[in-house]
Design a protein around this motif. Structure first.
Motif, PDB file in Angstrom:
ATOM      1  N   LEU A 114     -24.649   8.549  28.834  1.00 51.63           N
ATOM      2  CA  LEU A 114     -24.236   9.900  28.452  1.00 51.63           C
ATOM      3  C   LEU A 114     -25.262  10.930  28.898  1.00 51.63           C
ATOM      4  N   ALA A 115     -26.545  10.607  28.711  1.00 45.64           N
ATOM      5  CA  ALA A 115     -27.597  11.546  29.124  1.00 45.64           C
ATOM      6  C   ALA A 115     -27.585  11.728  30.639  1.00 45.64           C
ATOM      7  N   PHE A 116     -27.214  10.660  31.387  1.00 41.85           N
ATOM      8  CA  PHE A 116     -27.231  10.710  32.850  1.00 41.85           C
ATOM      9  C   PHE A 116     -26.128  11.624  33.388  1.00 41.85           C
ATOM     10  N   VAL A 117     -24.953  11.621  32.773  1.00 41.13           N
ATOM     11  CA  VAL A 117     -23.808  12.362  33.314  1.00 41.13           C
ATOM     12  C   VAL A 117     -23.558  13.670  32.554  1.00 41.13           C
ATOM     13  N   GLU A 118     -24.332  13.911  31.526  1.00 38.93           N
ATOM     14  CA  GLU A 118     -24.031  15.056  30.663  1.00 38.93           C
ATOM     15  C   GLU A 118     -24.145  16.379  31.413  1.00 38.93           C
ATOM     16  N   SER A 119     -25.168  16.510  32.295  1.00 40.69           N
ATOM     17  CA  SER A 119     -25.345  17.773  32.999  1.00 40.69           C
ATOM     18  C   SER A 119     -24.177  18.076  33.920  1.00 40.69           C
ATOM     19  N   VAL A 120     -23.673  17.027  34.631  1.00 37.50           N
ATOM     20  CA  VAL A 120     -22.528  17.216  35.525  1.00 37.50           C
ATOM     21  C   VAL A 120     -21.294  17.578  34.722  1.00 37.50           C
ATOM     22  N   ALA A 121     -21.091  16.885  33.585  1.00 36.68           N
ATOM     23  CA  ALA A 121     -19.934  17.174  32.740  1.00 36.68           C
ATOM     24  C   ALA A 121     -20.014  18.591  32.193  1.00 36.68           C
ATOM     25  N   GLU A 128     -21.330  21.192  33.653  1.00 36.59           N
ATOM     26  CA  GLU A 128     -20.978  22.149  34.689  1.00 36.59           C
ATOM     27  C   GLU A 128     -19.466  22.313  34.810  1.00 36.59           C
ATOM     28  N   LYS A 129     -18.711  21.199  34.597  1.00 41.70           N
ATOM     29  CA  LYS A 129     -17.244  21.261  34.729  1.00 41.70           C
ATOM     30  C   LYS A 129     -16.570  21.521  33.377  1.00 41.70           C
ATOM     31  N   HIS A 130     -17.410  21.781  32.357  1.00 44.09           N
ATOM     32  CA  HIS A 130     -16.858  22.018  31.020  1.00 44.09           C
ATOM     33  C   HIS A 130     -15.976  20.862  30.557  1.00 44.09           C
ATOM     34  N   ILE A 131     -16.471  19.626  30.808  1.00 44.98           N
ATOM     35  CA  ILE A 131     -15.743  18.404  30.415  1.00 44.98           C
ATOM     36  C   ILE A 131     -16.348  17.879  29.122  1.00 44.98           C
ATOM     37  N   LEU A 132     -15.485  17.628  28.162  1.00 45.40           N
ATOM     38  CA  LEU A 132     -15.906  17.068  26.885  1.00 45.40           C
ATOM     39  C   LEU A 132     -15.981  15.557  26.983  1.00 45.40           C
ATOM     40  N   ILE A 133     -17.175  14.996  26.645  1.00 43.37           N
ATOM     41  CA  ILE A 133     -17.343  13.532  26.629  1.00 43.37           C
ATOM     42  C   ILE A 133     -17.373  13.090  25.173  1.00 43.37           C
ATOM     43  N   ASP A 134     -16.337  12.304  24.793  1.00 41.86           N
ATOM     44  CA  ASP A 134     -16.212  11.803  23.417  1.00 41.86           C
ATOM     45  C   ASP A 134     -16.690  10.360  23.411  1.00 41.86           C
ATOM     46  N   LEU A 135     -17.916  10.120  22.880  1.00 40.44           N
ATOM     47  CA  LEU A 135     -18.521   8.788  22.887  1.00 40.44           C
ATOM     48  C   LEU A 135     -18.607   8.246  21.475  1.00 40.44           C
ATOM     49  N   LYS A 136     -18.095   7.056  21.278  1.00 37.50           N
ATOM     50  CA  LYS A 136     -18.270   6.318  20.026  1.00 37.50           C
ATOM     51  C   LYS A 136     -18.516   4.858  20.404  1.00 37.50           C
ATOM     52  N   CYS A 137     -19.677   4.347  20.006  1.00 32.21           N
ATOM     53  CA  CYS A 137     -20.046   2.978  20.381  1.00 32.21           C
ATOM     54  C   CYS A 137     -20.722   2.304  19.208  1.00 32.21           C
ATOM     55  N   ASP A 138     -20.311   1.067  18.934  1.00 33.96           N
ATOM     56  CA  ASP A 138     -20.913   0.290  17.849  1.00 33.96           C
ATOM     57  C   ASP A 138     -22.240  -0.303  18.314  1.00 33.96           C
ATOM     58  N   GLU A 139     -23.099  -0.509  17.341  1.00 34.85           N
ATOM     59  CA  GLU A 139     -24.360  -1.201  17.628  1.00 34.85           C
ATOM     60  C   GLU A 139     -24.125  -2.703  17.624  1.00 34.85           C
ATOM     61  N   ALA A 140     -24.849  -3.383  18.464  1.00 39.23           N
ATOM     62  CA  ALA A 140     -24.734  -4.845  18.525  1.00 39.23           C
ATOM     63  C   ALA A 140     -25.961  -5.387  19.241  1.00 39.23           C
ATOM     64  N   VAL A 141     -26.148  -6.682  19.137  1.00 37.74           N
ATOM     65  CA  VAL A 141     -27.234  -7.368  19.852  1.00 37.74           C
ATOM     66  C   VAL A 141     -26.596  -8.386  20.789  1.00 37.74           C
ATOM     67  N   MET A 142     -26.812  -8.214  22.097  1.00 38.69           N
ATOM     68  CA  MET A 142     -26.231  -9.124  23.083  1.00 38.69           C
ATOM     69  C   MET A 142     -27.273  -9.411  24.156  1.00 38.69           C
ATOM     70  N   THR A 143     -27.115 -10.481  24.839  1.00 47.23           N
ATOM     71  CA  THR A 143     -28.028 -10.888  25.913  1.00 47.23           C
ATOM     72  C   THR A 143     -27.321 -10.717  27.243  1.00 47.23           C
ATOM     73  N   ILE A 144     -27.813  -9.749  28.022  1.00 50.09           N
ATOM     74  CA  ILE A 144     -27.158  -9.417  29.277  1.00 50.09           C
ATOM     75  C   ILE A 144     -28.150  -8.709  30.170  1.00 50.09           C
ATOM     76  N   ASP A 160     -28.959  -3.625  23.306  1.00 45.99           N
ATOM     77  CA  ASP A 160     -28.061  -2.958  22.380  1.00 45.99           C
ATOM     78  C   ASP A 160     -27.123  -2.094  23.207  1.00 45.99           C
ATOM     79  N   PRO A 161     -25.823  -2.383  23.266  1.00 50.54           N
ATOM     80  CA  PRO A 161     -24.897  -1.612  24.110  1.00 50.54           C
ATOM     81  C   PRO A 161     -24.835  -0.133  23.723  1.00 50.54           C
ATOM     82  N   LYS A 162     -25.139   0.226  22.446  1.00 47.57           N
ATOM     83  CA  LYS A 162     -25.113   1.638  22.066  1.00 47.57           C
ATOM     84  C   LYS A 162     -26.229   2.410  22.761  1.00 47.57           C
ATOM     85  N   GLU A 163     -27.401   1.786  22.897  1.00 49.61           N
ATOM     86  CA  GLU A 163     -28.500   2.430  23.599  1.00 49.61           C
ATOM     87  C   GLU A 163     -28.129   2.664  25.065  1.00 49.61           C
ATOM     88  N   VAL A 164     -27.463   1.653  25.685  1.00 51.50           N
ATOM     89  CA  VAL A 164     -27.039   1.798  27.079  1.00 51.50           C
ATOM     90  C   VAL A 164     -26.040   2.945  27.199  1.00 51.50           C
TER      91      VAL A 164
END
Length: 659
Positions: free
Chosen positions: A524-531, A533-549, A515-519
């Protein structure tokens, strides 16, 4: 017995009727058609009577038919053929003579033509029709030109044609071609056509010979082409000389000069033929023999140019013997070449046979009875010349093919050498560039590794040396920095190992339902702490889907792109992440508000090791993402505007591609 006498008398009467018919045919009025005057001639040997008196000698003169070669009772001379004579023939026409024309035939003498008519009172009227001179003793010295055709300048229907001749130079003389009489328009047109045809043939061979030599000079061909071209020109000249058409061009040409020119051309043929064959098959021929023949014929040329004419004519038979020996040698060369299976030899052998048969046939048809000594006929010789030129064409093409093959091989070798040199230069340049990149990469890698290692060593030493003197907040901060630098060092090592695996082909792809939304949430969780620290706003919007990858590759690619966006975005910047399905692909778009890149910088950043920079790090992120996208069958697109920001688009296929 009575039957025998009756049969005998019947035969006598039949022969008489035939004789009367022949006589009547000779004196019968000629119709308005072209007639060759072969029969009905009378010959007065050894005399040149006045033209008006000549018809009175018809009854006592000897009856001859044309062509006619002089016999041994015409006067003094080495062969008895030197002397004078008068030919007479009575002609009856069916219309006024002014409507007729006369072709004079060909004579190997000095001659003059007269027409003698009778008026009602029996008086003789003489019309001088022309000739090539005035017959008499040694008259050849002033003779020039030849009379081809004349109009009859009178209206009588009956007249006597008187031809007075003299000869003091020809070994064999006479009336070779009979005159023709016929309608003026028809005969004049026929005469013009014959002359035009003769000059057309001669001009054609002259042009071919000249162009042959010209093209040989242009293409730097063998000298055999010059020899063959020169022979063609000689043959063309001899065609005009032998048939007397040379006087159409030069009516003032002296007879003696024309005879010498004819013999000069004749003496050039045998050595030229042998020279041609020696050029064609040099190993089978003899250069010494060619030189000997040229020497003999050179002596003959001196005789033809400077000796008295009777001496010149006596050399004809020795020349024929030399020509026969030369011909035998030529056939021997062709025979040897044919046994060796040399190119064109069989064609040369059969072509020579055809040419010899042509010479024999032309000689038989050309020379009147009784036959004189051998007469060279240009057309058969031309056949032989063209046979040789054809062989030279075969040889020339063979030489050109060999030259073309060698040139092609040389050109191919040069091209290969040039290509190898260019490849070597390119390889050297690539090796130098790779060495520079490697040095730069190692330098940056060393710097990248040393920075977190120094931090780890420094804060570790502080923690161990000042266990009791460090406050709890400082210890927490030190541990956080140690953790952060350890993570950076771990990430750096992971990228280096990924590069190594990709270059060695050990990187494996494992597609699985994702599911690309889970990825996206994990990224987001991985880079959130760094963002944060720099007071950077991360605007994430992702649709749910089922794909094989391959989930791992998708996560790493997205982490590197988002991490770069956070890294290069200024403090208080914005990073926008959008994920949605677009046709057969799932597309992530990551936009930042960083400094952006110029088009040239994008291509450098996308090349492996090309983006290494001491100030910015190794620059492995984008090249690795590009490799990851190739592995999963996706694509990456970078759009950037300097000072405004960068947009990176990642397109992942919904289903794995068939490899």
């Amino acid at each position: 017995m009575k039957g025998t006498w009756a049969t005998f008398i019947g035969i006598i009467l039949l022969l008489g009727a035939i004789a009367a018919g022949v006589g009547a045919r000779a004196d019968a009025p000629l119709p308005m058609a072209v007639t060759e005057l072969k029969e009905g001639w009378r010959l007065v040997a050894g005399q040149l009577p006045a033209p008006e008196a000549a018809p009175a000698l018809i009854d006592e003169a000897k009856s001859v038919s044309l062509p006619h070669i002089w016999e041994d009772d015409f006067g003094a001379g080495p062969t008895g053929s030197y002397g004078v004579a008068t030919y007479i023939r009575h002609i009856s026409l069916s219309a006024p003579a002014s409507q007729y024309g006369l072709k004079t035939g060909k004579q190997r003498t000095v001659y003059r033509l007269y027409a003698v008519t009778r008026d009602q009172d029996g008086g003789a009227q003489v019309y001088d029709l022309g000739g090539n001179g005035q017959p008499g003793v040694n008259s050849e010295q002033g003779a020039a030109g030849r009379l081809f055709y004349v109009d009859l300048p009178f209206d009588a229907t009956e007249f006597d044609l008187v031809v007075q001749v003299s000869n003091h130079i020809f070994p064999s003389a006479g009336f070779l071609w009979a005159p023709k009489i016929g309608p003026k328009a028809v005969l004049s047109k026929t005469h013009d056509i014959q002359i035009s045809a003769a000059f057309l043939v001669a001009g054609f061979f002259f042009a071919v010979g000249f162009l042959t030599m010209l093209l040989s000079a242009w293409h730097t061909a063998g000298r055999y082409y010059y020899i063959g071209g020169g022979m063609l020109i000689v043959m063309a000249a001899r065609t005009l000389l032998v048939d007397n058409y040379i006087w159409v061009i030069w009516p003032w040409l002296d007879l003696e000069c024309a005879l010498r020119a004819e013999y000069v051309g004749l003496l050039l043929l045998a050595p030229a033929y042998l020279w041609l064959v020696a050029e064609l098959y040099p190993k089978e021929s003899s250069r010494t023999l060619v030189q000997m023949v040229w020497t003999l014929c050179g002596l003959g040329l001196l005789v033809a140019l400077f000796a008295p004419l009777p001496v010149m004519f006596r050399m004809r038979d020795p020349y024929l013997v030399v020509s026969f020996l030369v011909l035998a040698k030529i056939f021997h060369v062709f025979w040897v070449a044919n046994r060796k299976r040399l190119p064109g030899s069989k064609w040369a052998l059969w072509g020579g046979v055809v040419a010899v048969l042509g010479v024999a046939l032309d000689t038989y048809l050309y020379i009147p009875v009784p036959r004189t000594s051998f007469e060279t006929v240009p057309f058969a010789a031309l056949v032989f010349t063209f046979v040789l030129l054809g062989l030279f064409t075969v040889r020339y093409r063979q030489e050109q093919d060999e030259k073309a093959f060698l040139s092609e091989c040389l050109e191919k070798a040069n091209a290969e050498l040039k290509d190898r040199a260019e490849k070597l230069d390119l390889a050297q340049a690539e090796a130098a560039a790779a060495l520079d990149l490697k040095n730069s990469f190692l330098s940056n890698l060393s710097s990248e590794i040393q920075t977190p290692l120094r931090t780890l060593v420094s804060f570790t030493e502080r923690l161990t040396d000042q266990v009791g003197g460090i406050s709890a907040p400082e210890r927490t901060e030190y541990l956080r920095l140690i953790r952060s630098n350890s993570a950076n060092l771990s990430k750096l090592m992971e990228d280096v190992l990924s590069v190594s695996d990709l270059e060695s082909g050990r990187f494996e792809v494992s597609p699985e339902p994702t599911d690309p939304k889970e990825v996206a949430d994990e990224v987001l969780a991985f880079v959130e702490s760094v963002a944060h620290e720099k007071h950077i706003l991360i605007d994430l919007k992702c649709d749910e889907a089922v794909m094989t990858i391959d989930r791992r590759l998708m996560r790493q690619a997205l982490i590197k792109i988002v991490s770069n966006a956070v890294k290069f975005s200024p403090v208080n910047g914005v990073v926008t992440i959008r994920g949605s399905k677009a046709g057969p692909d799932f597309v992530f778009t990551v936009m930042d508000t960083g400094p952006g890149m110029a088009p040239g910088q994008i291509s450098v950043a996308m090349s492996l090791l090309g983006g290494a920079d001491k100030a910015k790090g190794l620059g492995l992120g984008l090249p690795l993402v590009a490799r990851f996208m190739d592995l999963v069958g996706g694509s990456i697109q970078i759009d950037s505007i300097p000072d405004l920001g960068t947009t990176v688009t990642l397109s992942f296929p919904m289903t794995p591609q068939q490899s």
